[in-house]
Design an enzyme around this catalytic site. Structure first.
Site, PDB file in Angstrom:
ATOM      1  N   ASN A 173       0.734  -1.244  -0.143  1.00  0.00           N
ATOM      2  CA  ASN A 173       0.054   0.029  -0.038  1.00  0.00           C
ATOM      3  C   ASN A 173       0.968   1.359   0.087  1.00  0.00           C
ATOM      4  OD1 ASN A 173      -1.862   2.298   0.609  1.00  0.00           O
ATOM      5  ND2 ASN A 173      -2.461   1.323   2.431  1.00  0.00           N
ATOM      6  N   LYS A 194       0.014   4.066  -0.142  1.00  0.00           N
ATOM      7  CA  LYS A 194      -0.539   5.334   0.580  1.00  0.00           C
ATOM      8  C   LYS A 194      -0.273   6.833  -0.387  1.00  0.00           C
ATOM      9  CE  LYS A 194      -0.146   3.000   5.000  1.00  0.00           C
ATOM     10  NZ  LYS A 194       0.082   3.030   6.403  1.00  0.00           N
ATOM     11  N   HIS A 206      -9.511   0.911   5.221  1.00  0.00           N
ATOM     12  CA  HIS A 206      -7.958   1.187   5.720  1.00  0.00           C
ATOM     13  C   HIS A 206      -8.264   2.122   7.001  1.00  0.00           C
ATOM     14  CE1 HIS A 206      -4.096   2.337   6.581  1.00  0.00           C
ATOM     15  NE2 HIS A 206      -3.902   1.230   5.934  1.00  0.00           N
ATOM     16  N   GLU A 261      -6.693   4.393   8.195  1.00  0.00           N
ATOM     17  CA  GLU A 261      -6.530   5.771   7.888  1.00  0.00           C
ATOM     18  C   GLU A 261      -7.808   6.326   7.507  1.00  0.00           C
ATOM     19  OE1 GLU A 261      -2.941   5.251   5.934  1.00  0.00           O
ATOM     20  OE2 GLU A 261      -1.938   4.705   7.715  1.00  0.00           O
ATOM     21  N   GLU A 314      -5.136  -5.341  10.574  1.00  0.00           N
ATOM     22  CA  GLU A 314      -4.080  -4.194  10.727  1.00  0.00           C
ATOM     23  C   GLU A 314      -4.436  -3.733  12.047  1.00  0.00           C
ATOM     24  OE1 GLU A 314      -2.087  -2.834   6.918  1.00  0.00           O
ATOM     25  OE2 GLU A 314      -4.072  -1.595   6.853  1.00  0.00           O
ATOM     26  N   GLY A 322       2.637   1.966  11.113  1.00  0.00           N
ATOM     27  CA  GLY A 322       3.758   2.915  10.934  1.00  0.00           C
ATOM     28  C   GLY A 322       4.413   3.347  12.323  1.00  0.00           C
ATOM     29  N   SER A 375       3.604  -2.633  10.346  1.00  0.00           N
ATOM     30  CA  SER A 375       5.114  -2.616  10.313  1.00  0.00           C
ATOM     31  C   SER A 375       5.652  -3.924   9.906  1.00  0.00           C
ATOM     32  CB  SER A 375       5.387  -2.379  11.790  1.00  0.00           C
ATOM     33  OG  SER A 375       5.164  -1.064  12.221  1.00  0.00           O
TER      34      SER A 375
HETATM   35  P1  13P Z   1       3.184   0.206   7.913  1.00  0.00           P
HETATM   36  O1  13P Z   1       3.489  -1.242   7.045  1.00  0.00           O
HETATM   37  O2  13P Z   1       3.956   1.334   7.301  1.00  0.00           O
HETATM   38  O3  13P Z   1       3.302   0.057   9.261  1.00  0.00           O
HETATM   39  O4  13P Z   1       1.858   0.329   7.089  1.00  0.00           O
HETATM   40  C1  13P Z   1       0.764  -0.704   7.233  1.00  0.00           C
HETATM   41  C2  13P Z   1      -0.441  -0.196   6.595  1.00  0.00           C
HETATM   42  O5  13P Z   1      -1.158   0.637   6.858  1.00  0.00           O
HETATM   43  C3  13P Z   1      -0.652  -0.911   5.046  1.00  0.00           C
HETATM   44  O6  13P Z   1      -1.782  -0.690   4.730  1.00  0.00           O
END
Ligand code: 13P
Length: 252
Positions: free
Chosen positions: A11, A13, A97, A99, A169, A175, A215
């Site tokens: 992803n 982002k 997601h 976010e 997740e 992150g 992560s």
């Molecule tokens: P990270 O791998 O940066 O922690 O992000 C995970 C994520 O949100 C993938 O959709």
């Protein structure tokens, strides 16, 4: 046991310009020879979906959108339809997601609409779920996951589940560099599979892929993938560099 083919998804982002994204895609295409035993997918931003799909044409790497609307067209300013995603070369869409849920207020009902839209127009849907740190500390993890699965999959048929992937997740692991331990992830994945078995039937649950995200790195992918209910990964930061994402997709 189901016959689940592992899926590793990157992803991107809100990262990558046209040049950055195409270079990354090219490096991935060069470094990845199709293997029957796993699938690979990347989700670039909408602005470069079609360029990246073009670069990856003929490779074994699929392209996905990071979000999708439920309607085919119309007055939905700022939204992208499932047919537009397909037209640009995308075959899947991520929905729900954390976010989107946390920063843009997307509810389970909205996420469900997006997922059903993706499925109705022939895309594969990647439904993201996961608890916050507060919810985990209050021991509400299972209640939250079960609600997100139930509501996120409302109205989705058992047949459509062949095109649904669930991504677990935990919000506290995204992150932050703080990966869920393999035991924590396995426990959540087994729980989610149980919810799917109750909602549909055991065979559907056994066939549905459940990805772990939060992560994921070259250093932890192998042990995560050894867990019986972890069928792949949804990777953020480590998917933005070809070398680390290539190591992740070559998990052993
Ligand atoms: P990270 O791998 O940066 O922690 O992000 C995970 C994520 O949100 C993938 O959709």
């Amino acid at each position: 046991m189901g016959n689940r083919r592992p899926l590793i998804a990157g992803n991107w982002k809100m990262h990558t310009t046209v040049v950055d994204g195409c270079r990354l895609a090219l490096d991935l295409a060069k470094g990845w020879q199709s293997k029957e035993d796993r699938e690979v997918l990347v989700a670039p931003p909408f602005t470069i979906l079609s360029e990246v799909a073009h670069v990856l044409e003929g490779s074994a790497i699929m392209v996905a959108a990071q979000n999708v609307c439920w309607e085919e067209k119309g007055a939905f300013t700022g939204e992208i339809s499932p047919t537009m995603v397909r037209d640009a070369g995308g075959r899947a869409a991520i929905v729900g997601h954390s976010e989107r849920r946390q920063l843009f207020g997307e509810s389970d009902a909205l996420v469900n609409r997006r997922l059903r839209g993706a499925l109705a127009f022939g895309l594969m849907g990647i439904l993201c779920i996961g608890e916050t740190l507060e919810e985990r500390e209050q021991e509400r993890t299972f209640a939250v996951l079960s609600q997100q699965v139930e509501r996120g999959l409302e109205g989705v048929s058992a047949a459509e589940m062949a095109r649904v992937v669930v991504a677990y997740e935990p919000v506290w692991a995204i992150g932050t560099g703080r990966t869920a331990s393999k035991e924590q992830a396995q426990e959540a994945h087994a729980f989610i599979r149980g919810v799917l078995a109750k909602k549909f039937e055991k065979s559907v649950a056994e066939q549905t892929r459940i990805l772990y995200g939060g992560s994921v790195k070259p250093t932890n992918i192998d042990e995560l993938m050894r867990q019986p209910d972890i069928d792949g990964a949804l990777v953020g930061g480590a998917a933005l560099e070809a070398e680390s994402f290539l190591r992740i997709i070559h998990f052993q």
